[in-house]
Design a protein around this motif. Structure first.
Motif, PDB file in Angstrom:
ATOM      1  N   SER A  11      82.384 146.392  54.904  1.00  0.00           N
ATOM      2  CA  SER A  11      83.021 146.627  56.096  1.00  0.00           C
ATOM      3  C   SER A  11      82.205 147.209  57.106  1.00  0.00           C
ATOM      4  N   ILE A  12      82.335 147.173  58.461  1.00  0.00           N
ATOM      5  CA  ILE A  12      81.486 147.647  59.326  1.00  0.00           C
ATOM      6  C   ILE A  12      81.807 149.224  59.413  1.00  0.00           C
ATOM      7  N   ILE A  13      81.068 149.943  59.489  1.00  0.00           N
ATOM      8  CA  ILE A  13      81.255 151.366  59.680  1.00  0.00           C
ATOM      9  C   ILE A  13      80.934 151.892  60.788  1.00  0.00           C
ATOM     10  N   GLY A  14      81.950 152.488  61.485  1.00  0.00           N
ATOM     11  CA  GLY A  14      81.671 152.923  63.118  1.00  0.00           C
ATOM     12  C   GLY A  14      82.398 154.304  63.519  1.00  0.00           C
ATOM     13  N   LEU A  15      82.069 154.500  64.936  1.00  0.00           N
ATOM     14  CA  LEU A  15      82.841 155.751  65.343  1.00  0.00           C
ATOM     15  C   LEU A  15      83.726 155.598  66.304  1.00  0.00           C
ATOM     16  N   ASP A  16      83.756 154.364  66.865  1.00  0.00           N
ATOM     17  CA  ASP A  16      84.700 154.062  68.028  1.00  0.00           C
ATOM     18  C   ASP A  16      85.540 153.011  67.680  1.00  0.00           C
ATOM     19  N   ALA A  17      86.936 153.179  67.554  1.00  0.00           N
ATOM     20  CA  ALA A  17      87.994 152.031  67.262  1.00  0.00           C
ATOM     21  C   ALA A  17      88.549 151.725  68.354  1.00  0.00           C
ATOM     22  N   ARG A  18      89.039 150.503  68.711  1.00  0.00           N
ATOM     23  CA  ARG A  18      89.941 150.020  69.597  1.00  0.00           C
ATOM     24  C   ARG A  18      90.835 148.968  68.732  1.00  0.00           C
ATOM     25  N   ALA A  56      75.350 137.282  61.123  1.00  0.00           N
ATOM     26  CA  ALA A  56      74.958 136.828  62.584  1.00  0.00           C
ATOM     27  C   ALA A  56      73.990 135.930  62.792  1.00  0.00           C
ATOM     28  N   ALA A  57      73.022 135.846  62.052  1.00  0.00           N
ATOM     29  CA  ALA A  57      71.950 134.685  62.047  1.00  0.00           C
ATOM     30  C   ALA A  57      72.357 133.452  61.764  1.00  0.00           C
ATOM     31  N   GLU A  58      73.498 133.238  61.103  1.00  0.00           N
ATOM     32  CA  GLU A  58      73.969 132.027  60.544  1.00  0.00           C
ATOM     33  C   GLU A  58      75.123 131.711  60.973  1.00  0.00           C
ATOM     34  N   ILE A  59      75.662 132.455  62.366  1.00  0.00           N
ATOM     35  CA  ILE A  59      77.156 131.656  62.732  1.00  0.00           C
ATOM     36  C   ILE A  59      76.834 130.508  63.553  1.00  0.00           C
ATOM     37  N   PRO A  60      77.903 129.634  63.841  1.00  0.00           N
ATOM     38  CA  PRO A  60      77.727 128.437  64.617  1.00  0.00           C
ATOM     39  C   PRO A  60      77.103 128.677  65.981  1.00  0.00           C
ATOM     40  N   ASP A  61      76.488 127.876  66.624  1.00  0.00           N
ATOM     41  CA  ASP A  61      76.181 127.919  67.786  1.00  0.00           C
ATOM     42  C   ASP A  61      77.345 128.127  68.839  1.00  0.00           C
ATOM     43  N   ALA A  62      78.346 127.567  68.673  1.00  0.00           N
ATOM     44  CA  ALA A  62      79.209 127.843  69.478  1.00  0.00           C
ATOM     45  C   ALA A  62      79.701 129.367  69.650  1.00  0.00           C
ATOM     46  N   LEU A  63      79.835 130.189  68.478  1.00  0.00           N
ATOM     47  CA  LEU A  63      80.062 131.444  68.649  1.00  0.00           C
ATOM     48  C   LEU A  63      79.069 132.220  69.247  1.00  0.00           C
ATOM     49  N   ARG A  64      77.686 132.050  69.101  1.00  0.00           N
ATOM     50  CA  ARG A  64      76.505 132.637  69.848  1.00  0.00           C
ATOM     51  C   ARG A  64      76.618 132.524  71.192  1.00  0.00           C
ATOM     52  N   ASP A 107      80.265 142.703  70.140  1.00  0.00           N
ATOM     53  CA  ASP A 107      80.794 143.326  69.090  1.00  0.00           C
ATOM     54  C   ASP A 107      81.967 142.835  68.449  1.00  0.00           C
ATOM     55  N   LEU A 108      82.867 142.150  69.378  1.00  0.00           N
ATOM     56  CA  LEU A 108      84.052 141.480  69.107  1.00  0.00           C
ATOM     57  C   LEU A 108      83.630 140.527  68.064  1.00  0.00           C
ATOM     58  N   VAL A 109      82.541 139.510  68.247  1.00  0.00           N
ATOM     59  CA  VAL A 109      82.279 138.429  67.522  1.00  0.00           C
ATOM     60  C   VAL A 109      81.922 139.034  66.154  1.00  0.00           C
ATOM     61  N   MET A 110      81.111 140.113  66.140  1.00  0.00           N
ATOM     62  CA  MET A 110      80.421 140.549  65.127  1.00  0.00           C
ATOM     63  C   MET A 110      81.453 141.195  64.055  1.00  0.00           C
ATOM     64  N   ASN A 111      82.622 141.752  64.588  1.00  0.00           N
ATOM     65  CA  ASN A 111      83.642 142.258  63.979  1.00  0.00           C
ATOM     66  C   ASN A 111      84.570 140.920  63.200  1.00  0.00           C
ATOM     67  N   ALA A 112      84.619 140.094  64.023  1.00  0.00           N
ATOM     68  CA  ALA A 112      85.475 138.780  63.697  1.00  0.00           C
ATOM     69  C   ALA A 112      84.619 138.273  62.344  1.00  0.00           C
ATOM     70  N   VAL A 113      83.470 138.077  62.662  1.00  0.00           N
ATOM     71  CA  VAL A 113      82.640 137.387  61.444  1.00  0.00           C
ATOM     72  C   VAL A 113      82.705 138.167  60.388  1.00  0.00           C
ATOM     73  N   ALA A 114      82.428 139.600  60.435  1.00  0.00           N
ATOM     74  CA  ALA A 114      82.551 140.598  59.129  1.00  0.00           C
ATOM     75  C   ALA A 114      83.864 140.455  58.474  1.00  0.00           C
ATOM     76  N   THR A 115      85.085 140.432  59.360  1.00  0.00           N
ATOM     77  CA  THR A 115      86.470 140.654  58.814  1.00  0.00           C
ATOM     78  C   THR A 115      86.712 139.159  57.937  1.00  0.00           C
ATOM     79  N   ASP A 166      93.159 132.226  62.882  1.00  0.00           N
ATOM     80  CA  ASP A 166      94.007 133.445  62.237  1.00  0.00           C
ATOM     81  C   ASP A 166      94.146 134.499  63.397  1.00  0.00           C
ATOM     82  N   ASP A 167      95.669 134.516  63.766  1.00  0.00           N
ATOM     83  CA  ASP A 167      96.127 135.585  64.680  1.00  0.00           C
ATOM     84  C   ASP A 167      96.213 136.924  64.031  1.00  0.00           C
ATOM     85  N   GLY A 168      95.654 136.942  62.771  1.00  0.00           N
ATOM     86  CA  GLY A 168      95.663 138.389  62.284  1.00  0.00           C
ATOM     87  C   GLY A 168      94.375 138.444  61.714  1.00  0.00           C
ATOM     88  N   LEU A 169      93.184 137.913  62.693  1.00  0.00           N
ATOM     89  CA  LEU A 169      91.831 138.036  62.200  1.00  0.00           C
ATOM     90  C   LEU A 169      91.354 139.559  62.047  1.00  0.00           C
TER      91      LEU A 169
END
Length: 326
Positions: A181-188, A225-233, A247-255, A309-312
């Motif tokens: 999981s990503i550990i953080g202090l601010d959730a939206r 993050a270093a391995e994501i497709p070019d389209a995401l980056r 940050d949204l992209v990184m959350n999506a990749v991790a989840t 995935d609408d429940g990404l």
């Protein structure tokens, strides 16, 4: 005359009692010496103190004991990744370098990425590793550090905040327990189906993302993050559908990889605190950032389509407000 003196005496007693209560329940710390609109008191901030009893009294609160210096293994220490662009924040960088490099029991290395191609970076001390980026890219703080981390734990943190060592150790406790999981202090929250990005704090059961201001993750998650497709980056680049929404992209990749949501910690309870620094020209202060028609929502909807995935995004891994208490 005597009545006036009695009123003054009563007022003095009341002010003294209020000041004593403030001292007993709060801790004052000075971070900056300069004025900013975000911090009009020039860095003087009052942080509340908390006790086990106050946390135990709240059903949604769970206290966490931060790791002691003696319990840290070398590989458990943190690599702090800072990224800068604005010369106006030079004073912040110097303060951040000094603070994090002094946390030798917790921080193994500090990496500083300079994204400005036209202006030289501020002075960097020898114990901070400098990377001069070849492109101004928000994903650099994830992608460019893959060869410079010697630890399992990587913290990406904005240049307008400073974390205390106690808070870093508290976050580390959670990463050891939830290393996918990503550990953080601010959730939206991000509404499933619609992709609407909600800037208000989410409930415990709604899908959430951890915003990029403060994110701790395992090296394996960070490396993705270093391995994501070019389209995401490229989506994060200027003019892209996820411009400045790394940050949204990184959350999506991790989840998407783990199937589990992030972990959120309460902060700003002394001595486990995040302190504010001046923030001239912040990205999130621009227009059309939030709301159903804002850029963050557009990015979330695009990520739903991209990952199919609408429940990404998922609810928190731990359905409690975790709070550090010594």
């Amino acid at each position: 005359m005597r009545k006036h003196q009695r009123c003054e005496a009563i007022l003095l007693v009341m002010v003294s009692a209020a000041a004593l209560r403030l001292c007993l329940t709060h801790q004052t710390i000075t971070v900056n010496s300069s004025f900013s609109l975000q911090d009009p008191l020039g860095g003087i901030t009052l942080f509340p103190r908390a006790t086990r009893a106050s946390c135990s009294a709240q059903r949604d609160c769970e206290f966490v004991n931060p790791l002691s210096a003696s319990s840290f293994r070398n590989e458990d220490k943190i690599t702090v990744v800072l990224m800068g662009y604005k010369p106006a924040r030079s004073h912040n960088y110097l303060q951040l370098f000094e603070a994090y490099t002094a946390m030798r029991n917790t921080v193994e290395r500090v990496v500083f990425i300079w994204n400005n191609l036209e202006i030289d970076p501020p002075p960097v001390p020898p114990d901070v590793h400098l990377i001069r980026a070849s492109r101004n890219d928000m994903m650099n703080r994830y992608a460019l550090t893959k060869d410079y981390s010697h630890t399992n734990s990587i913290l990406t943190v904005d240049d307008d905040v400073l974390l205390s060592e106690g808070l870093l150790r508290c976050m580390m406790i959670q990463l050891l327990a939830h290393n996918t999981s990503i550990i953080g202090l601010d959730a939206r929250s991000v509404e499933p189906g619609t992709g609407n990005y909600m800037s208000r704090p989410p409930t415990l059961d709604t899908p959430v993302i951890i915003i990029g201001k403060t994110m701790l993750m395992h090296e394996r998650v960070h490396r993705r993050a270093a391995e994501i497709p070019d389209a995401l980056r490229k989506a994060v680049h200027r003019g892209g559908v996820c411009e400045s929404c790394d940050d949204l992209v990184m959350n999506a990749v991790a989840t998407a990889a783990s199937g589990v949501g992030p972990v959120q910690l309460r902060h700003n309870v002394w001595p486990h605190v995040r302190m504010r620094l001046p923030a001239p020209g912040g990205v999130s202060s621009t227009s059309n950032w939030y709301g159903p028609e804002g850029r963050r929502s557009a990015c979330a909807r695009w990520l739903f389509q991209r990952f199919g995935d609408d429940g990404l995004f998922r609810p928190r891994s731990v359905r409690k407000q975790l709070q550090c208490v010594d």
